[in-house]
Design a protein around this motif. Sequence first.
Motif, PDB file in Angstrom:
ATOM      1  N   GLY A 172       0.824  -1.212   0.000  1.00 57.17           N
ATOM      2  CA  GLY A 172       0.000   0.000   0.000  1.00 57.17           C
ATOM      3  C   GLY A 172       0.852   1.254   0.000  1.00 57.17           C
ATOM      4  N   ASP A 173       0.280   2.355  -0.478  1.00 61.13           N
ATOM      5  CA  ASP A 173       0.993   3.635  -0.496  1.00 61.13           C
ATOM      6  C   ASP A 173       1.128   4.192   0.914  1.00 61.13           C
ATOM      7  OD1 ASP A 173       1.094   3.448  -3.241  1.00 61.13           O
ATOM      8  OD2 ASP A 173      -0.676   4.716  -3.568  1.00 61.13           O
ATOM      9  N   GLY A 174       2.266   4.839   1.179  1.00 63.50           N
ATOM     10  CA  GLY A 174       2.462   5.490   2.471  1.00 63.50           C
ATOM     11  C   GLY A 174       1.649   6.764   2.583  1.00 63.50           C
ATOM     12  N   ALA A 175       1.419   7.202   3.803  1.00 68.46           N
ATOM     13  CA  ALA A 175       0.620   8.407   4.045  1.00 68.46           C
ATOM     14  C   ALA A 175       1.420   9.663   3.723  1.00 68.46           C
ATOM     15  CB  ALA A 175       0.159   8.436   5.493  1.00 68.46           C
ATOM     16  N   SER A 176       0.763  10.628   3.107  1.00 70.12           N
ATOM     17  CA  SER A 176       1.364  11.944   2.870  1.00 70.12           C
ATOM     18  C   SER A 176       1.088  12.853   4.063  1.00 70.12           C
ATOM     19  CB  SER A 176       0.792  12.572   1.595  1.00 70.12           C
ATOM     20  OG  SER A 176       1.095  11.792   0.457  1.00 70.12           O
ATOM     21  N   VAL A 177       1.901  13.894   4.213  1.00 66.70           N
ATOM     22  CA  VAL A 177       1.662  14.910   5.245  1.00 66.70           C
ATOM     23  C   VAL A 177       0.967  16.083   4.570  1.00 66.70           C
ATOM     24  CG1 VAL A 177       2.668  16.377   7.010  1.00 66.70           C
ATOM     25  CG2 VAL A 177       3.709  14.165   6.497  1.00 66.70           C
ATOM     26  N   VAL A 178      -0.257  16.358   5.010  1.00 64.79           N
ATOM     27  CA  VAL A 178      -1.111  17.360   4.365  1.00 64.79           C
ATOM     28  C   VAL A 178      -1.447  18.451   5.366  1.00 64.79           C
ATOM     29  CG1 VAL A 178      -3.273  17.755   3.134  1.00 64.79           C
ATOM     30  CG2 VAL A 178      -2.094  15.557   2.889  1.00 64.79           C
ATOM     31  N   PHE A 179      -1.319  19.703   4.959  1.00 65.07           N
ATOM     32  CA  PHE A 179      -1.722  20.832   5.795  1.00 65.07           C
ATOM     33  C   PHE A 179      -3.088  21.327   5.327  1.00 65.07           C
ATOM     34  CE2 PHE A 179       2.735  20.663   6.614  1.00 65.07           C
ATOM     35  CZ  PHE A 179       2.883  21.133   7.915  1.00 65.07           C
ATOM     36  N   GLU A 180      -3.952  21.600   6.302  1.00 67.05           N
ATOM     37  CA  GLU A 180      -5.313  22.047   6.001  1.00 67.05           C
ATOM     38  C   GLU A 180      -5.650  23.264   6.856  1.00 67.05           C
ATOM     39  OE1 GLU A 180      -9.943  20.381   6.056  1.00 67.05           O
ATOM     40  OE2 GLU A 180      -8.297  19.071   6.638  1.00 67.05           O
ATOM     41  N   VAL A 181      -6.312  24.233   6.240  1.00 71.41           N
ATOM     42  CA  VAL A 181      -6.686  25.454   6.957  1.00 71.41           C
ATOM     43  C   VAL A 181      -7.903  25.203   7.838  1.00 71.41           C
ATOM     44  CG1 VAL A 181      -7.495  27.834   6.716  1.00 71.41           C
ATOM     45  CG2 VAL A 181      -5.739  26.940   5.173  1.00 71.41           C
ATOM     46  N   ASP A 182      -7.767  25.562   9.108  1.00 72.67           N
ATOM     47  CA  ASP A 182      -8.873  25.498  10.066  1.00 72.67           C
ATOM     48  C   ASP A 182      -9.172  26.927  10.508  1.00 72.67           C
ATOM     49  OD1 ASP A 182     -10.569  25.249  12.240  1.00 72.67           O
ATOM     50  OD2 ASP A 182      -9.554  23.500  13.070  1.00 72.67           O
ATOM     51  N   GLU A 183     -10.339  27.435  10.112  1.00 73.53           N
ATOM     52  CA  GLU A 183     -10.661  28.832  10.402  1.00 73.53           C
ATOM     53  C   GLU A 183     -10.851  29.106  11.887  1.00 73.53           C
ATOM     54  OE1 GLU A 183     -14.040  29.292   7.705  1.00 73.53           O
ATOM     55  OE2 GLU A 183     -12.786  30.605   6.468  1.00 73.53           O
ATOM     56  N   ILE A 196       4.045  28.184   4.219  1.00 71.36           N
ATOM     57  CA  ILE A 196       4.936  27.053   4.459  1.00 71.36           C
ATOM     58  C   ILE A 196       6.164  27.223   3.575  1.00 71.36           C
ATOM     59  CG2 ILE A 196       5.154  24.537   4.451  1.00 71.36           C
ATOM     60  CD1 ILE A 196       2.079  24.402   4.608  1.00 71.36           C
ATOM     61  N   ARG A 197       7.337  27.247   4.200  1.00 70.36           N
ATOM     62  CA  ARG A 197       8.592  27.428   3.470  1.00 70.36           C
ATOM     63  C   ARG A 197       9.528  26.256   3.690  1.00 70.36           C
ATOM     64  NH1 ARG A 197       9.255  32.763   1.788  1.00 70.36           N
ATOM     65  NH2 ARG A 197       7.911  34.286   2.839  1.00 70.36           N
ATOM     66  N   ASN A 198      10.308  25.950   2.663  1.00 68.82           N
ATOM     67  CA  ASN A 198      11.372  24.965   2.773  1.00 68.82           C
ATOM     68  C   ASN A 198      12.536  25.602   3.524  1.00 68.82           C
ATOM     69  OD1 ASN A 198      13.569  23.228   2.356  1.00 68.82           O
ATOM     70  ND2 ASN A 198      12.835  22.592   0.349  1.00 68.82           N
ATOM     71  N   GLN A 199      12.944  24.987   4.648  1.00 67.62           N
ATOM     72  CA  GLN A 199      14.023  25.568   5.442  1.00 67.62           C
ATOM     73  C   GLN A 199      15.328  25.647   4.672  1.00 67.62           C
ATOM     74  OE1 GLN A 199      14.878  24.189   9.425  1.00 67.62           O
ATOM     75  NE2 GLN A 199      12.711  23.882   9.873  1.00 67.62           N
ATOM     76  N   GLU A 200      15.552  24.697   3.784  1.00 64.65           N
ATOM     77  CA  GLU A 200      16.843  24.599   3.106  1.00 64.65           C
ATOM     78  C   GLU A 200      17.096  25.775   2.172  1.00 64.65           C
ATOM     79  OE1 GLU A 200      19.319  21.448   0.258  1.00 64.65           O
ATOM     80  OE2 GLU A 200      17.334  20.920   1.033  1.00 64.65           O
ATOM     81  N   ASN A 201      16.068  26.184   1.411  1.00 63.16           N
ATOM     82  CA  ASN A 201      16.283  27.247   0.433  1.00 63.16           C
ATOM     83  C   ASN A 201      15.302  28.408   0.545  1.00 63.16           C
ATOM     84  OD1 ASN A 201      13.922  26.103  -0.585  1.00 63.16           O
ATOM     85  ND2 ASN A 201      14.980  24.964  -2.207  1.00 63.16           N
ATOM     86  N   GLY A 202      14.391  28.362   1.521  1.00 62.18           N
ATOM     87  CA  GLY A 202      13.440  29.451   1.712  1.00 62.18           C
ATOM     88  C   GLY A 202      12.300  29.478   0.716  1.00 62.18           C
ATOM     89  N   GLU A 203      12.195  28.462  -0.146  1.00 63.05           N
ATOM     90  CA  GLU A 203      11.142  28.426  -1.163  1.00 63.05           C
ATOM     91  C   GLU A 203       9.761  28.294  -0.522  1.00 63.05           C
ATOM     92  OE1 GLU A 203       9.718  25.591  -4.912  1.00 63.05           O
ATOM     93  OE2 GLU A 203      11.359  24.977  -3.597  1.00 63.05           O
ATOM     94  N   VAL A 204       8.807  29.073  -1.036  1.00 63.60           N
ATOM     95  CA  VAL A 204       7.425  28.981  -0.551  1.00 63.60           C
ATOM     96  C   VAL A 204       6.775  27.740  -1.148  1.00 63.60           C
ATOM     97  CG1 VAL A 204       5.159  30.070  -0.503  1.00 63.60           C
ATOM     98  CG2 VAL A 204       7.215  31.477  -0.253  1.00 63.60           C
ATOM     99  N   LEU A 205       6.388  26.804  -0.282  1.00 60.50           N
ATOM    100  CA  LEU A 205       5.748  25.574  -0.735  1.00 60.50           C
ATOM    101  C   LEU A 205       4.238  25.718  -0.811  1.00 60.50           C
ATOM    102  CD1 LEU A 205       7.832  23.050   1.412  1.00 60.50           C
ATOM    103  CD2 LEU A 205       8.240  23.752  -0.947  1.00 60.50           C
ATOM    104  N   ALA A 206       3.666  26.539   0.061  1.00 63.20           N
ATOM    105  CA  ALA A 206       2.211  26.733   0.063  1.00 63.20           C
ATOM    106  C   ALA A 206       1.885  28.019   0.808  1.00 63.20           C
ATOM    107  CB  ALA A 206       1.504  25.543   0.715  1.00 63.20           C
ATOM    108  N   ASP A 207       0.813  28.663   0.373  1.00 63.39           N
ATOM    109  CA  ASP A 207       0.290  29.866   1.018  1.00 63.39           C
ATOM    110  C   ASP A 207      -1.186  29.614   1.264  1.00 63.39           C
ATOM    111  OD1 ASP A 207      -0.337  32.341   1.932  1.00 63.39           O
ATOM    112  OD2 ASP A 207       0.421  33.457   0.204  1.00 63.39           O
ATOM    113  N   LEU A 208      -1.540  29.304   2.505  1.00 65.60           N
ATOM    114  CA  LEU A 208      -2.882  28.827   2.835  1.00 65.60           C
ATOM    115  C   LEU A 208      -3.694  29.942   3.474  1.00 65.60           C
ATOM    116  CD1 LEU A 208      -1.774  25.398   4.351  1.00 65.60           C
ATOM    117  CD2 LEU A 208      -2.505  25.862   2.024  1.00 65.60           C
ATOM    118  N   VAL A 209      -4.762  30.362   2.799  1.00 64.48           N
ATOM    119  CA  VAL A 209      -5.539  31.503   3.286  1.00 64.48           C
ATOM    120  C   VAL A 209      -7.031  31.221   3.409  1.00 64.48           C
ATOM    121  CG1 VAL A 209      -3.881  33.181   2.392  1.00 64.48           C
ATOM    122  CG2 VAL A 209      -5.768  32.453   0.951  1.00 64.48           C
ATOM    123  N   GLU A 210      -7.544  30.213   2.724  1.00 64.25           N
ATOM    124  CA  GLU A 210      -8.987  29.973   2.711  1.00 64.25           C
ATOM    125  C   GLU A 210      -9.335  28.752   3.542  1.00 64.25           C
ATOM    126  OE1 GLU A 210      -9.939  29.550  -1.370  1.00 64.25           O
ATOM    127  OE2 GLU A 210      -9.627  31.662  -1.872  1.00 64.25           O
TER     128      GLU A 210
END
Length: 430
Positions: free
Chosen positions: A39-50, A95-109
């Motif tokens: 089976g596929d392994g679980a992914s780590v997912v971020f979700e916005v909670d208002e 959410i930023r990558n610590q290694e290079n500062g790249e923005v991985l996600a911008d969660l607003v809604e």
Amino acid sequence: MFVDQVEISLKAGDGGNGITAYRREKYVPFGGPAGGDGGDGASVVFEVDEGLRTLLDFRYQRQFKAKKGENGQGSNMHGKNAEDLILRVPPGTIIRNQENGEVLADLVEGGQRAVVAKGGRGGRGNSRFASPRNPAPDFSENGEPGEEIDITLELKLLADVGLVGFPSVGKSTLLSIVSKAKPKIGAYHFTTIKPNLGVVSTADDRSFVMADLPGLIEGASDGVGLGHQFLRHVERTKVIVHMIDMSGSEGRDPFEDYQIINKELRAYEERLEERPQIVVANKMDMPDAEDNLALFKEELGNEDVQIIPLSTYTRDNIDTLLYAIADQLEKVKDVDFTKTEDEPGVNRVLYKHTPNQDNFTITRDDDGAYVVSGKSIERMFKMTDFNSDPAVRRFARQMSSMGIDDALRERGCENGDIVRILGGEFEFVE
């Protein structure tokens, strides 16, 4: 406790191993391979909670590991996929990558999701490798390792209006009057050390979110005082309400305060000077406030600035200010000041160039052994069952097809030399 920046480590789940199995049913001669996939392994997912307003949940737990997929079984039964690990964050989280500062996600809604660490694919069972040349393969794959990444979570409050100004000009008092927020109020500087949010309603049934932000001082754009911790939260506001102590009760000049704060907003390099600004001349109930206001307007000259005199003590002109803010918000409601040409918006797709995963490097250890490293070859190494001779031979063919054998020969590798991959040792054979 208000927490607006944390560093955490993520580990997505590994895929389950495929297995080597055969049909052993009565009356079914030459049953053939029957090993199921993992089976596929679980992914780590971020979700916005208002309902969240802080990153406090991540302050005490800094490492998150998702579950592994189940191993395959006989009779071509596949292992169960692991359920994704859902981590809930407040709206406005970057959410930023610590290694290079790249923005991985911008969660607003509310409900918005982003997969930050992808789970590994399940390994294939031996039935997946059957072919006319090899109808009964006796090897299978291990599961693919899940992604590992260190990230920084950064919270930028989502408020329509931001209250800015020097310490002790009345920002917290104003928020407590116009909303049900209960910020700390005291007769000393830096009473507010964390942003406070309040929902404001006007008499004509218009509403908006107001943020009381920690006081600025000169040099804040360079990190002086609360510095960037404060200015980060101004980035997403649509209207800036600039409060000034027009009475000069702190011994400061109101016009000089106005210039210093605007200088810091311009220096922050996030286009803060483009926000519509309303100047609030506070403490108008104090002596000399009227004279100072007249002088302030004279020093402004032809500068087009909306000035609203009020007193948070007597509550004069509070409604006038709220109407002015609501009117300004209606003018800019469709303008996104937080988006730049180089930065993708919330609903825009960003296409990125993905480096070739087949690249590898060859180095030498102190003992003369050749060390091969690279994402693709290391992934193949982890997915190979080295207890199975056919699987080892398949791995050797994969190395050869990637050009690793030829590259080793060019580096001077000869028959009998040691080759290492992720701690595993092999003898180079011509």
